[in-house]
Design an enzyme around this catalytic site. Structure first.
Site, PDB file in Angstrom:
ATOM      1  CE  LYS A 216      96.094   3.132  40.333  1.00 41.61           C
ATOM      2  NZ  LYS A 216      95.975   3.497  41.555  1.00 41.61           N
ATOM      3  CB  CYS A 270      91.044   1.170  42.765  1.00 43.05           C
ATOM      4  SG  CYS A 270      91.518   2.026  44.303  1.00 43.05           S
TER       5      CYS A 270
HETATM    6  N1  SAJ Z   1      88.343  -9.375  42.839  1.00 43.05           N
HETATM    7  C1  SAJ Z   1      87.529 -10.554  42.325  1.00 43.05           C
HETATM    8  N2  SAJ Z   1      88.155 -11.606  41.824  1.00 43.05           N
HETATM    9  C2  SAJ Z   1      89.790 -11.542  41.873  1.00 43.05           C
HETATM   10  C3  SAJ Z   1      90.364 -10.301  42.428  1.00 43.05           C
HETATM   11  C4  SAJ Z   1      89.620  -9.249  42.893  1.00 43.05           C
HETATM   12  O1  SAJ Z   1      86.362 -10.460  42.340  1.00 43.05           O
HETATM   13  O2  SAJ Z   1      90.327 -12.425  41.478  1.00 43.05           O
HETATM   14  C5  SAJ Z   1      87.422  -7.937  43.214  1.00 43.05           C
HETATM   15  C6  SAJ Z   1      87.634  -7.891  44.660  1.00 43.05           C
HETATM   16  O3  SAJ Z   1      86.755  -8.579  45.552  1.00 43.05           O
HETATM   17  C7  SAJ Z   1      87.254  -6.355  44.859  1.00 43.05           C
HETATM   18  C8  SAJ Z   1      87.614  -5.778  43.348  1.00 43.05           C
HETATM   19  O4  SAJ Z   1      88.108  -6.848  42.737  1.00 43.05           O
HETATM   20  O5  SAJ Z   1      85.747  -6.012  44.851  1.00 43.05           O
HETATM   21  C9  SAJ Z   1      89.039  -4.944  43.481  1.00 43.05           C
HETATM   22  O6  SAJ Z   1      90.054  -5.683  44.395  1.00 43.05           O
HETATM   23  P1  SAJ Z   1      91.474  -5.971  44.140  1.00 43.05           P
HETATM   24  O7  SAJ Z   1      92.049  -6.657  45.390  1.00 43.05           O
HETATM   25  O8  SAJ Z   1      91.711  -6.496  42.781  1.00 43.05           O
HETATM   26  O9  SAJ Z   1      92.225  -4.445  44.075  1.00 43.05           O
HETATM   27  P2  SAJ Z   1      91.960  -2.910  44.967  1.00 43.05           P
HETATM   28  O10 SAJ Z   1      91.019  -2.289  44.420  1.00 43.05           O
HETATM   29  O11 SAJ Z   1      91.697  -3.370  46.158  1.00 43.05           O
HETATM   30  O12 SAJ Z   1      93.419  -2.601  44.740  1.00 43.05           O
HETATM   31  C10 SAJ Z   1      93.754  -2.199  43.260  1.00 43.05           C
HETATM   32  C11 SAJ Z   1      95.044  -2.690  42.857  1.00 43.05           C
HETATM   33  N3  SAJ Z   1      95.361  -2.792  41.312  1.00 43.05           N
HETATM   34  C12 SAJ Z   1      95.821  -4.020  40.894  1.00 43.05           C
HETATM   35  O13 SAJ Z   1      96.104  -4.998  41.470  1.00 43.05           O
HETATM   36  C13 SAJ Z   1      96.279  -3.607  39.204  1.00 43.05           C
HETATM   37  C14 SAJ Z   1      96.085  -1.860  43.663  1.00 43.05           C
HETATM   38  O14 SAJ Z   1      97.579  -2.420  43.263  1.00 43.05           O
HETATM   39  C15 SAJ Z   1      96.063  -0.269  43.349  1.00 43.05           C
HETATM   40  O15 SAJ Z   1      96.787   0.307  44.044  1.00 43.05           O
HETATM   41  C16 SAJ Z   1      94.592  -0.099  43.749  1.00 43.05           C
HETATM   42  O16 SAJ Z   1      93.776  -0.869  43.030  1.00 43.05           O
HETATM   43  C17 SAJ Z   1      94.418   1.388  43.433  1.00 43.05           C
HETATM   44  O17 SAJ Z   1      94.352   2.262  44.606  1.00 43.05           O
HETATM   45  O18 SAJ Z   1      94.267   1.799  42.375  1.00 43.05           O
END
Ligand code: SAJ
Length: 419
Positions: A216, A270
């Site tokens: 994870k 996360c």
């Molecule tokens: N972000 C960027 N650029 C991107 C993608 C995301 O700047 O291209 C930023 C987002 O704006 C945000 C942060 O990253 O601030 C995280 O957002 P996210 O959509 O990537 O992820 P989370 O935190 O909402 O959810 C993640 C997910 N993990 C992965 O995709 C590997 C989700 O599947 C997990 O269940 C979750 O963490 C968790 O609970 O651990």
């Protein structure tokens, strides 16, 4: 698959009714289990027992309303006895980015006195390697009469089943994502699989508890490193006066290149947290993972440094800050870089007026309420009054705006919506 009318509904206690615990409790209750949700927040418990939800997540409200009215989900502040416990409490970090397992310890200490033997305890919280063992040890410390040795009348079974759902898509991904299940002892993994099969249509991947824990963390660290690459590129492109969005779009035409999107930083509870658990577990080896965290954590400062000189040139400057959530179309402000940026701007620019447009909340977080120069505003009105428009979150409400509204404005678009 939900049990038939003649099958017995298993009783499950879900400890922690937060962003993961509540939707999991609701989906389980709608798929054949009797669920008792436990939370220390008495206000949230009351809200849930009225069939309402304490936070926004698409499609969750209808499911919660349905299962509460049918009596399949009840919430309480008192941990009850159950055949199965799912522990979904927070695992934040403390100073020095070290994991704080106190919520898991508290959950264990509450469950321990209730156990009679043969119960299954599933840890869902994102956890450093060894935490399922820590939970088991916590329980056995309170109840030395219980054992991890399987098949005895006083055996307790432990498994780790990390949640992997994406906020904003939780109700879909709970059902469709594959699940990793790590067994600590006996047939705990098999029993957990049986329970999760009530609602999860994905593949079940069986392993040991420590590998499940690290897998994870690995998923989130992988994403963090990839976002850090995009964020670093955005700062390099800025120094070279190159449009990073065009740059990434061009590079992504290569069949084996898939660069993520830069932004104002990485938020949420996360991706901004979990990689630190790997660093804490193996500090001498986790150099790339640590650097990625540092690059992403430095991005809000970069945004502020770009904006401040322009803002200081305008007397009584008005800034429209669009978005406070940590990502689009949710109301979750945890570890949000947008929130951090607005707070710092308020501090750096005491003479400025900062109009925050965040369509998913109806009041500012307390630290921003305390800033006399920050107020919550409607999107169009904020933009209309502003000299500078700072887009921080690509909420649908903002991406659908007619860009002509931005004419005559200084625009800082951290999400590449209008560039
Ligand atoms: N972000 C960027 N650029 C991107 C993608 C995301 O700047 O291209 C930023 C987002 O704006 C945000 C942060 O990253 O601030 C995280 O957002 P996210 O959509 O990537 O992820 P989370 O935190 O909402 O959810 C993640 C997910 N993990 C992965 O995709 C590997 C989700 O599947 C997990 O269940 C979750 O963490 C968790 O609970 O651990």
């Amino acid at each position: 698959m939900p049990p038939s009318a003649t099958t017995r509904r298993p009783t499950v206690a879900v400890i922690g009714l937060g962003y993961i615990g509540l939707p999991t409790a609701a989906v389980l209750a709608s798929s054949g289990a009797n669920v008792i949700g436990v939370d220390t927040n008495a206000e949230n418990v009351k809200v849930i027992n009225r069939g309402l939800v304490p936070f926004v997540e698409p499609d969750m409200a209808t499911t919660v309303a349905g299962v509460v009215s049918q009596g399949f989900l009840t919430a309480t502040t008192e941990t009850p006895h159950a055949e199965t416990y799912i522990v979904a409490v927070p695992t934040p970090f403390v100073d020095g980015h070290k994991p704080d397992l106190s919520y898991i310890r508290d959950a264990g200490e509450q469950i321990a006195p209730l156990l009679v033997g043969n119960e299954l305890v599933v840890l869902e919280s994102t956890s450093p390697p060894g935490t399922t063992e820590f939970l088991a040890e916590t329980i056995l410390k309170v109840r030395p009469d219980l054992t991890l040795e399987p098949n005895a009348p006083n055996s307790i079974y432990f498994a780790h089943c990390p949640e992997r759902v994406l906020p904003g898509r939780i109700m879909i991904e709970l059902r469709t994502n594959d699940r990793i299940i790590g067994t600590l002892n006996g047939n705990a993994g098999e029993r957990a699989r049986e329970l999760y099969q009530l609602f999860c249509e994905g593949e079940f991947l069986m392993t040991d508890a420590r590998t499940a824990e690290l897998s994870k963390l690995t998923e989130n660290a992988y994403r963090d490193v990839n976002i850090a690459f995009a964020n670093e590129l955005s700062m390099i492109a800025d120094s070279l006066d190159i449009n990073v969005w065009e740059l990434i779009e061009l590079a992504n035409h290569h069949p084996r290149v898939n660069i993520l999107q830069p932004g104002p930083g990485v938020g949420g509870h996360c991706i901004a947290v979990d990689p630190w658990f790997i660093v804490a577990a193996s500090p001498d080896r986790a150099s790339l993972i640590k650097t990625a965290r540092e690059v992403n954590d430095a991005k809000p400062e970069f945004v502020i440094d770009k904006l401040l000189p322009q803002a200081r040139r305008i007397s009584s400057v008005k800034i429209a800050a669009l978005g406070l959530a940590f990502k689009p179309n949710i109301d979750d402000l945890r570890e949000s870089p947008a929130r951090q940026i607005v707070g710092r701007l308020a501090e750096e620019l005491p003479e400025a007026e900062i109009l925050v447009a965040e369509p998913n909340i109806d009041q500012l977080p307390v630290e921003l309420q305390a800033c006399p120069n920050v107020s919550l505003s409607w999107t169009e009105s904020a933009i209309e009054h502003a000299d500078i428009v700072l887009l921080l979150v690509d909420h649908q409400e903002f991406t659908q705006l007619d860009p002509s509204i931005l004419a005559q404005k200084i625009v800082h678009d951290t999400r590449g919506v209008w560039t």
